[in-house]
Design an enzyme around this catalytic site. Sequence first.
Site, PDB file in Angstrom:
ATOM      1  N   ASP A 286      -8.193  -5.090  13.589  1.00 42.55           N
ATOM      2  CA  ASP A 286      -8.129  -3.590  13.387  1.00 42.55           C
ATOM      3  C   ASP A 286      -7.451  -3.582  11.843  1.00 42.55           C
ATOM      4  O   ASP A 286      -6.421  -3.042  11.667  1.00 42.55           O
ATOM      5  CB  ASP A 286      -6.823  -3.311  14.548  1.00 42.55           C
ATOM      6  CG  ASP A 286      -6.564  -1.853  14.314  1.00 42.55           C
ATOM      7  OD1 ASP A 286      -5.567  -1.383  14.546  1.00 42.55           O
ATOM      8  OD2 ASP A 286      -7.529  -0.909  13.401  1.00 42.55           O
TER       9      ASP A 286
ATOM     10  N   ASP B 135       0.448  -8.002  11.563  1.00 41.72           N
ATOM     11  CA  ASP B 135       0.097  -6.780  10.285  1.00 41.72           C
ATOM     12  C   ASP B 135       0.861  -7.572   9.167  1.00 41.72           C
ATOM     13  O   ASP B 135       2.049  -7.593   9.447  1.00 41.72           O
ATOM     14  CB  ASP B 135       0.596  -5.702  10.923  1.00 41.72           C
ATOM     15  CG  ASP B 135      -0.065  -4.582  10.071  1.00 41.72           C
ATOM     16  OD1 ASP B 135      -0.828  -3.635  10.418  1.00 41.72           O
ATOM     17  OD2 ASP B 135       0.162  -4.683   8.682  1.00 41.72           O
TER      18      ASP B 135
ATOM     19  N   GLN C 185       1.016  -1.166   0.090  1.00 41.11           N
ATOM     20  CA  GLN C 185      -0.010   0.146   0.036  1.00 41.11           C
ATOM     21  C   GLN C 185       0.886   1.285  -0.117  1.00 41.11           C
ATOM     22  O   GLN C 185       2.208   1.156   0.186  1.00 41.11           O
ATOM     23  CB  GLN C 185      -0.773   0.028   1.272  1.00 41.11           C
ATOM     24  CG  GLN C 185      -0.091  -0.206   2.504  1.00 41.11           C
ATOM     25  CD  GLN C 185      -0.753  -1.046   3.670  1.00 41.11           C
ATOM     26  OE1 GLN C 185      -2.387  -1.210   3.492  1.00 41.11           O
ATOM     27  NE2 GLN C 185      -0.070  -1.706   4.646  1.00 41.11           N
TER      28      GLN C 185
ATOM     29  N   THR D 186      -7.207  -2.255   7.774  1.00 39.88           N
ATOM     30  CA  THR D 186      -8.016  -1.250   6.720  1.00 39.88           C
ATOM     31  C   THR D 186      -9.012  -1.699   6.275  1.00 39.88           C
ATOM     32  O   THR D 186      -9.801  -2.651   6.647  1.00 39.88           O
ATOM     33  CB  THR D 186      -6.782  -1.135   5.756  1.00 39.88           C
ATOM     34  OG1 THR D 186      -6.221  -2.365   4.992  1.00 39.88           O
ATOM     35  CG2 THR D 186      -5.420  -0.468   5.904  1.00 39.88           C
ATOM     36  N   GLU D 187      -9.761  -0.857   5.244  1.00 41.04           N
ATOM     37  CA  GLU D 187     -10.961  -1.134   4.853  1.00 41.04           C
ATOM     38  C   GLU D 187     -10.985  -2.150   3.871  1.00 41.04           C
ATOM     39  O   GLU D 187      -9.816  -2.665   3.481  1.00 41.04           O
ATOM     40  CB  GLU D 187     -11.391   0.373   4.243  1.00 41.04           C
ATOM     41  CG  GLU D 187     -11.435   1.396   5.182  1.00 41.04           C
ATOM     42  CD  GLU D 187     -12.563   2.319   4.748  1.00 41.04           C
ATOM     43  OE1 GLU D 187     -12.566   3.329   5.482  1.00 41.04           O
ATOM     44  OE2 GLU D 187     -13.318   2.174   3.940  1.00 41.04           O
TER      45      GLU D 187
HETATM   46  N1  SAM Z   1      -7.915   1.923  12.521  1.00 42.53           N
HETATM   47  C1  SAM Z   1      -7.442   2.011  11.143  1.00 42.53           C
HETATM   48  C2  SAM Z   1      -8.949   1.667  10.236  1.00 42.53           C
HETATM   49  O1  SAM Z   1     -10.052   1.296  11.080  1.00 42.53           O
HETATM   50  O2  SAM Z   1      -8.974   1.514   9.157  1.00 42.53           O
HETATM   51  C3  SAM Z   1      -6.542   0.575  10.903  1.00 42.53           C
HETATM   52  C4  SAM Z   1      -5.341   0.983  11.120  1.00 42.53           C
HETATM   53  S1  SAM Z   1      -4.359  -0.246  11.117  1.00 42.53           S
HETATM   54  C5  SAM Z   1      -2.680   0.722  10.444  1.00 42.53           C
HETATM   55  C6  SAM Z   1      -4.758  -1.255   9.670  1.00 42.53           C
HETATM   56  C7  SAM Z   1      -3.645  -2.265   9.302  1.00 42.53           C
HETATM   57  O3  SAM Z   1      -4.212  -3.248   8.587  1.00 42.53           O
HETATM   58  C8  SAM Z   1      -2.653  -1.734   8.327  1.00 42.53           C
HETATM   59  O4  SAM Z   1      -1.279  -1.478   9.018  1.00 42.53           O
HETATM   60  C9  SAM Z   1      -2.473  -2.944   7.168  1.00 42.53           C
HETATM   61  O5  SAM Z   1      -1.001  -3.240   6.990  1.00 42.53           O
HETATM   62  C10 SAM Z   1      -3.117  -3.779   8.077  1.00 42.53           C
HETATM   63  N2  SAM Z   1      -3.635  -5.087   7.178  1.00 42.53           N
HETATM   64  C11 SAM Z   1      -4.499  -4.997   5.957  1.00 42.53           C
HETATM   65  N3  SAM Z   1      -4.697  -6.239   5.571  1.00 42.53           N
HETATM   66  C12 SAM Z   1      -4.017  -7.285   6.567  1.00 42.53           C
HETATM   67  C13 SAM Z   1      -4.138  -8.491   6.265  1.00 42.53           C
HETATM   68  N4  SAM Z   1      -4.674  -9.244   5.384  1.00 42.53           N
HETATM   69  N5  SAM Z   1      -3.522  -9.183   7.345  1.00 42.53           N
HETATM   70  C14 SAM Z   1      -2.742  -8.466   8.219  1.00 42.53           C
HETATM   71  N6  SAM Z   1      -2.759  -7.165   8.448  1.00 42.53           N
HETATM   72  C15 SAM Z   1      -3.428  -6.496   7.405  1.00 42.53           C
END
Ligand code: SAM
Length: 280
Positions: free
Chosen positions: A156, A107, A32, A158-159
Amino acid sequence: MAGLWYTEKQTENFGITMKIKKTHHVEQTDFQLLEIVETEEWGNMLFLDGMVMTSERDEFVYHEMVAHVPLFTHPDPKKVLVVGGGDGGVIREVLKHPGVEQAVLVDIDGKVIEYSKEYLPSIAGGLDDPRVDVQVGDGFMHIAESENEYDVILVDSTEPVGPAVNLFTKGFYAGISKALKEDGLFVAQSDNPWFKADLIRQVQKDVREIFPVTRLYTANIPTYPSGLWCFTLGSKKYDPLEVEADRFHEIDTKYYTDELHKAAFVLPKFVKDLAEGEGE
Ligand code: SAM
């Protein structure tokens, strides 16, 4: 508008814009576009693929509500998993529960962890705690490989775009059920009812078909799309609305309280309809 502004387009026709003081880091990672900027209004902010992830000023709302509602619902959570959460905010809140013996964070993007530690120390500080096991990997695979292991799982992510697409599927929630112990429960951030009504309706339906206790709660997060944010809770046994008063131990928070623990589940009518599969 003089000066540099960062705009997050929340739909094709609507967005949020904020004045920027300084750009700290911009990098296209393997997963990303990662941007960390200093804003006039919200302090340092992390964006992923152009979406607000967290800000130093309002992060406590989301991180407290993801963590404390499930962790006070479970009578004695010892092993907790955070899927995503690379900024460290949820882990910081999990560590406020003395009974938690181990918190695993998975993550997919190590760069989020690295740069959150560097530019968001007030959020990421707990990632180096001895109780925390930080793993860089796909949360979907971690869940698929786990069985009867966790008391509480917090998603927690991403979308539902890019690497997180699989984290909003019924198969993932079935995997969560398998990864949880027999009396475990989970919470997943489930976006906002103004622009993602269909997602919330689908997630609630999928979770309801797997977990005997399924609920939706909300919080006010000014920098997130629409400001009204939803969280889906699925539980094999414990109901967040049946937590006795003596369960709530003293805890340092700025948003979560034992009264809000239950009040957060009182939903505006259009959101309640969504949660129950009606509406639009
Ligand atoms: N609070 C935020 C929200 O509600 O959108 C989320 C924040 S946190 C930084 C989101 C994390 O999800 C990112 O660091 C991203 O790398 C992680 N992420 C996305 N897809 C993932 C997956 N398949 N496995 C593990 N982590 C993932």
